[in-house]
Design an enzyme around this catalytic site. Sequence first.
Site, PDB file in Angstrom:
ATOM      1  N   GLY A  39      -3.376  24.316 -21.365  1.00  0.00           N
ATOM      2  CA  GLY A  39      -4.005  24.962 -22.512  1.00  0.00           C
ATOM      3  C   GLY A  39      -4.612  23.896 -23.410  1.00  0.00           C
ATOM      4  O   GLY A  39      -4.914  22.786 -22.984  1.00  0.00           O
ATOM      5  N   ILE A  78      -3.247  22.126 -25.795  1.00  0.00           N
ATOM      6  CA  ILE A  78      -2.403  20.936 -25.894  1.00  0.00           C
ATOM      7  C   ILE A  78      -2.439  20.145 -24.595  1.00  0.00           C
ATOM      8  O   ILE A  78      -2.582  18.918 -24.594  1.00  0.00           O
ATOM      9  CB  ILE A  78      -0.965  21.323 -26.272  1.00  0.00           C
ATOM     10  CG1 ILE A  78      -0.925  21.896 -27.686  1.00  0.00           C
ATOM     11  CG2 ILE A  78      -0.027  20.119 -26.170  1.00  0.00           C
ATOM     12  CD1 ILE A  78       0.413  22.490 -28.088  1.00  0.00           C
ATOM     13  N   ARG A 120      -1.749  28.234 -14.234  1.00  0.00           N
ATOM     14  CA  ARG A 120      -2.021  29.511 -13.581  1.00  0.00           C
ATOM     15  C   ARG A 120      -3.481  29.600 -13.134  1.00  0.00           C
ATOM     16  O   ARG A 120      -3.807  30.288 -12.170  1.00  0.00           O
ATOM     17  CB  ARG A 120      -1.699  30.668 -14.531  1.00  0.00           C
ATOM     18  CG  ARG A 120      -0.212  30.930 -14.697  1.00  0.00           C
ATOM     19  CD  ARG A 120       0.054  32.117 -15.574  1.00  0.00           C
ATOM     20  NE  ARG A 120      -0.405  31.925 -16.941  1.00  0.00           N
ATOM     21  CZ  ARG A 120      -0.239  32.803 -17.923  1.00  0.00           C
ATOM     22  NH1 ARG A 120       0.353  33.958 -17.687  1.00  0.00           N
ATOM     23  NH2 ARG A 120      -0.658  32.533 -19.138  1.00  0.00           N
ATOM     24  N   THR A 121      -4.360  28.901 -13.856  1.00  0.00           N
ATOM     25  CA  THR A 121      -5.779  28.889 -13.536  1.00  0.00           C
ATOM     26  C   THR A 121      -6.225  27.475 -13.176  1.00  0.00           C
ATOM     27  O   THR A 121      -5.855  26.523 -13.864  1.00  0.00           O
ATOM     28  CB  THR A 121      -6.610  29.383 -14.737  1.00  0.00           C
ATOM     29  OG1 THR A 121      -6.175  30.689 -15.106  1.00  0.00           O
ATOM     30  CG2 THR A 121      -8.091  29.414 -14.401  1.00  0.00           C
ATOM     31  N   ILE A 145       7.221  18.779 -25.056  1.00  0.00           N
ATOM     32  CA  ILE A 145       6.781  19.107 -26.412  1.00  0.00           C
ATOM     33  C   ILE A 145       6.467  20.610 -26.533  1.00  0.00           C
ATOM     34  O   ILE A 145       5.840  21.039 -27.478  1.00  0.00           O
ATOM     35  CB  ILE A 145       5.561  18.265 -26.826  1.00  0.00           C
ATOM     36  CG1 ILE A 145       4.501  18.204 -25.716  1.00  0.00           C
ATOM     37  CG2 ILE A 145       5.999  16.839 -27.167  1.00  0.00           C
ATOM     38  CD1 ILE A 145       3.705  19.423 -25.487  1.00  0.00           C
ATOM     39  N   ARG A 174       8.755  24.031 -25.358  1.00  0.00           N
ATOM     40  CA  ARG A 174       9.946  24.722 -25.828  1.00  0.00           C
ATOM     41  C   ARG A 174      11.136  24.194 -25.033  1.00  0.00           C
ATOM     42  O   ARG A 174      11.034  23.911 -23.832  1.00  0.00           O
ATOM     43  CB  ARG A 174       9.840  26.244 -25.631  1.00  0.00           C
ATOM     44  CG  ARG A 174       8.945  26.960 -26.627  1.00  0.00           C
ATOM     45  CD  ARG A 174       9.609  27.094 -27.983  1.00  0.00           C
ATOM     46  NE  ARG A 174       8.884  27.999 -28.861  1.00  0.00           N
ATOM     47  CZ  ARG A 174       8.032  27.614 -29.816  1.00  0.00           C
ATOM     48  NH1 ARG A 174       7.782  26.330 -29.989  1.00  0.00           N
ATOM     49  NH2 ARG A 174       7.428  28.505 -30.575  1.00  0.00           N
ATOM     50  N   GLU A 183      18.116  24.697 -31.520  1.00  0.00           N
ATOM     51  CA  GLU A 183      17.583  23.910 -32.632  1.00  0.00           C
ATOM     52  C   GLU A 183      18.094  24.474 -33.962  1.00  0.00           C
ATOM     53  O   GLU A 183      18.185  25.686 -34.109  1.00  0.00           O
ATOM     54  CB  GLU A 183      16.056  23.931 -32.599  1.00  0.00           C
ATOM     55  CG  GLU A 183      15.485  23.282 -31.342  1.00  0.00           C
ATOM     56  CD  GLU A 183      13.960  23.246 -31.301  1.00  0.00           C
ATOM     57  OE1 GLU A 183      13.323  23.697 -32.281  1.00  0.00           O
ATOM     58  OE2 GLU A 183      13.409  22.764 -30.306  1.00  0.00           O
ATOM     59  N   HIS A 243      11.566  18.262 -33.370  1.00  0.00           N
ATOM     60  CA  HIS A 243      10.509  19.279 -33.304  1.00  0.00           C
ATOM     61  C   HIS A 243       9.430  19.038 -34.368  1.00  0.00           C
ATOM     62  O   HIS A 243       9.140  19.900 -35.196  1.00  0.00           O
ATOM     63  CB  HIS A 243      11.099  20.688 -33.469  1.00  0.00           C
ATOM     64  CG  HIS A 243      10.236  21.748 -32.838  1.00  0.00           C
ATOM     65  ND1 HIS A 243      10.762  22.900 -32.285  1.00  0.00           N
ATOM     66  CD2 HIS A 243       8.894  21.853 -32.672  1.00  0.00           C
ATOM     67  CE1 HIS A 243       9.778  23.656 -31.810  1.00  0.00           C
ATOM     68  NE2 HIS A 243       8.623  23.032 -32.033  1.00  0.00           N
TER      69      HIS A 243
END
Length: 317
Positions: free
Chosen positions: A156, A158, A178-179, A233, A235, A264, A282
């Site tokens: 994506g 990031i 996925r793509t 970075i 989850r 967290e 985080h």
Amino acid sequence: MAEKVLIYSRFPKSQMVRIGERFDLLDAAGKPPLQTFSADQLKDVRALITAGGQLLKADVMDMMPALGAIICYGTGYDGVDFKAAAERKIVVGNSPGANAASVADLALTLMLAVTRRLLPADQYLREGGWSSAKPSPLMSPQPGNPGRKVGVYGMGEIGRKIASRVAAFECDVAYTNRTKYDDLPYRHEPSLEALVEWCDVLMIAVRAGKETHHIIDAAMLKKLGANGVVVNISRGSVIDQAALTAALADKTIAGAGLDVFEKEPHAPDALTALPNVVLTPHIGGHTLDSHMGMQNCVIANLDAFYAGKGLPYPVKV
């Protein structure tokens, strides 16, 4: 009169100042709204702001019968029960890409800190090891960046910024997603398993969800290998943290850089005692420009919702 907006998650007050100039904020400080406010105060609340990773289920939505919009501060939205929101005709928005540069910067920082052993080097100097010429196995030379194989899991906003940054350090870059994107100059691997077997450093930038929960497990870490490094970075739920701790302790992998954790805030434990892991609380998107961008998206979404328009930054699932 300013429209009411519930602040569902616990945010620093400084992050809400600009939003509070436009809306009447009711701060629940991370507690169920009915623990802080009366039913009468909540009955006409039409929108709320939440941190995307915090659980937001049907019971919370039902505390605000007029609720029509859930606005996530940040890119994440994995804590929101979308089925419950859809059943109640509640729209969900977020801040796509607003913190991507800052998160990518931290991913690269973590990679460099782990691979160049910056924390052991800092400790070695501070404790007098350098000045006394004390031998240390942690000070042995490590591979450099040119030719390092960096795999990006999730391409994506990031992931793309991570890829461009590590490519500038003369690393070889591959990704799985996925793509498959024809516009990207990077090697594409058809699966996460193939990517892990190819790379030296695994950058995790995938969204959290049921399909990615603990997808980085003991078997996957073994595939990464004794010279491998993992940087997360995204989850904490994407990695089996117990398996990661064991893999770091027994040198199944060489190191890790983590900005996110399964629970967290993360308290000191076996993971924090290991010298081959670099940990941050985080803070990937915690820069002034990222917060300004996220606030701009939140305000734009709220303005559009209260004007009866579609959200400019809707979450599409």
